[in-house]
Design an enzyme around this catalytic site. Structure first.
Site, PDB file in Angstrom:
ATOM      1  N   HIS A 142      22.285 -40.798 -10.013  1.00 15.27           N
ATOM      2  CA  HIS A 142      23.311 -41.122 -11.011  1.00 15.27           C
ATOM      3  C   HIS A 142      24.386 -40.032 -11.052  1.00 15.27           C
ATOM      4  O   HIS A 142      25.591 -40.332 -11.057  1.00 15.27           O
ATOM      5  CB  HIS A 142      22.644 -41.273 -12.386  1.00 15.27           C
ATOM      6  CG  HIS A 142      23.601 -41.391 -13.527  1.00 15.27           C
ATOM      7  ND1 HIS A 142      23.980 -42.605 -14.071  1.00 15.27           N
ATOM      8  CD2 HIS A 142      24.257 -40.438 -14.249  1.00 15.27           C
ATOM      9  CE1 HIS A 142      24.817 -42.400 -15.072  1.00 15.27           C
ATOM     10  NE2 HIS A 142      25.012 -41.093 -15.189  1.00 15.27           N
ATOM     11  N   GLU A 143      23.961 -38.781 -11.092  1.00 13.25           N
ATOM     12  CA  GLU A 143      24.921 -37.676 -11.142  1.00 13.25           C
ATOM     13  C   GLU A 143      25.720 -37.567  -9.844  1.00 13.25           C
ATOM     14  O   GLU A 143      26.924 -37.294  -9.875  1.00 13.25           O
ATOM     15  CB  GLU A 143      24.189 -36.362 -11.438  1.00 13.25           C
ATOM     16  CG  GLU A 143      23.444 -36.331 -12.761  1.00 13.25           C
ATOM     17  CD  GLU A 143      24.329 -36.638 -13.956  1.00 13.25           C
ATOM     18  OE1 GLU A 143      25.549 -36.396 -13.877  1.00 13.25           O
ATOM     19  OE2 GLU A 143      23.796 -37.138 -14.968  1.00 13.25           O
ATOM     20  N   HIS A 146      28.492 -39.947 -10.052  1.00  8.93           N
ATOM     21  CA  HIS A 146      29.658 -39.431 -10.775  1.00  8.93           C
ATOM     22  C   HIS A 146      30.548 -38.621  -9.842  1.00  8.93           C
ATOM     23  O   HIS A 146      31.775 -38.754  -9.848  1.00  8.93           O
ATOM     24  CB  HIS A 146      29.200 -38.535 -11.933  1.00  8.93           C
ATOM     25  CG  HIS A 146      28.863 -39.274 -13.191  1.00  8.93           C
ATOM     26  ND1 HIS A 146      29.713 -40.176 -13.780  1.00  8.93           N
ATOM     27  CD2 HIS A 146      27.754 -39.229 -13.977  1.00  8.93           C
ATOM     28  CE1 HIS A 146      29.156 -40.655 -14.889  1.00  8.93           C
ATOM     29  NE2 HIS A 146      27.962 -40.112 -15.023  1.00  8.93           N
ATOM     30  N   GLU A 219      29.953 -44.593 -16.844  1.00  9.82           N
ATOM     31  CA  GLU A 219      28.493 -44.518 -16.866  1.00  9.82           C
ATOM     32  C   GLU A 219      27.869 -45.733 -16.173  1.00  9.82           C
ATOM     33  O   GLU A 219      26.878 -45.608 -15.449  1.00  9.82           O
ATOM     34  CB  GLU A 219      27.984 -44.393 -18.299  1.00  9.82           C
ATOM     35  CG  GLU A 219      28.245 -43.053 -18.944  1.00  9.82           C
ATOM     36  CD  GLU A 219      27.669 -41.905 -18.140  1.00  9.82           C
ATOM     37  OE1 GLU A 219      26.512 -42.018 -17.670  1.00  9.82           O
ATOM     38  OE2 GLU A 219      28.378 -40.895 -17.966  1.00  9.82           O
TER      39      GLU A 219
END
EC number: 3.4.24.-
Length: 291
Positions: A142-143, A146, A219
């Site tokens: 997930h990071e 980003h 997100e």
């Protein structure tokens, strides 16, 4: 809610300080009627704070969270963490970021940095202790999502744009109140400054709604990237584990709230000022993707 109030107060304080600086430099006096020049000066000041924050974001994150960068792994867990981030970065097509661990009991993680090839990804000690390897990998994915999506840069640019127009329209409003309502024709009077500061406060809150809307959208995109890199089932499991711990107090500094993986507890009007959508919505979006 205190976290959001601090976030808004910080941004509004930047606008007010920039406004005072414009006055001290005499910019307001020379650009009050020249909207083109005023817009240029507002853009300079509006983007300056956002870009400076972006360029020092890694340093600030390390200092505020006491993140310890893993340069040479000392344990097999640190070795696994570096290898996992390296693989995810390679799969995402970006240069491997710095990897760190910050001392917090809460389960959280964040990514920051001024570009996708010079980033930092950090996870909390609590997340490493309580999450399964697949769940930790999903959080890291997930990071990495980003970073690969360029979210830090985009968020800074959006903040710069909204700051610019908040300052611009606040001064137009202040000039209108001063000239049209108070009939002051001798430079800028007290009415101009009071009206400008009032408009900056109101417009700053409205602008924050726009920035928070983008933060919530990104997100979902990072969850999608995490599902592609680590698997949808693992990403859902990680979010479900975060939801189970949602009542625990957050130890993430307020300046990094928007860059953490968890957040979003309120709906309705308060939900407009949340950096993250509710975890239930994020889980449901991933379930629909899998279906």
């Amino acid at each position: 809610m205190m976290r959001i109030l601090l976030f808004l107060a910080t941004n509004l304080a930047v606008l007010v300080v920039a406004g005072i600086t414009l006055k001290l430099l005499g910019v307001d006096r020379f650009t009050g009627q020249n909207h083109g020049s005023l817009l240029v000066f507002c853009a300079v000041f509006g983007f300056a704070g956002a870009l400076v924050s972006l360029f020092i974001s890694k340093w600030m994150a390390k200092m505020s969270t006491r993140t310890e960068i893993i340069s040479q792994p000392r344990t097999r867990h640190e070795q696994w963490l570096l290898q996992t981030v390296e693989q995810l970065s390679r799969d995402a097509g970006i240069k491997m970021p710095e990897v760190g661990i910050f001392p917090a009991h809460e389960a959280n993680a964040f990514a920051t940095g001024w570009n996708k090839n010079d980033a930092l990804v950090a996870v909390s000690q609590g997340l490493l202790e309580r999450f399964s390897p697949d769940e930790v990998r999903a959080v890291l994915a997930h990071e990495i999502g980003h970073v690969a999506n360029g979210d830090m840069v985009t968020l800074a640019l959006i903040q710069g744009v909204v700051n610019t127009f908040v300052m611009f329209f606040a001064r137009i409003f202040g000039n209108f109140v001063d000239k049209a309502i108070l009939k002051n024709e001798d430079g800028h009077g007290i009415g101009y400054f009071v009206a400008t500061i009032f408009a900056e406060l109101v417009l700053g809150i409205l602008a924050s709604i726009v920035v928070m809307w983008f933060s919530r959208k990104r997100e979902f995109r990072a969850d999608e990237a995490g599902a592609q890199l680590a698997g949808t089932a693992a990403m859902i499991a990680a979010l479900q584990r975060l939801r189970a711990e949602q009542g625990l107090p957050s130890e993430m500094p307020d300046t990094l709230t928007a860059f953490g993986i968890k957040g979003g507890l309120k709906n309705g009007l308060a939900g407009l000022l949340m950096t993250h959508p509710p975890l239930e919505d994020r889980i449901e979006a991933l379930r629909q993707r899998r279906g």
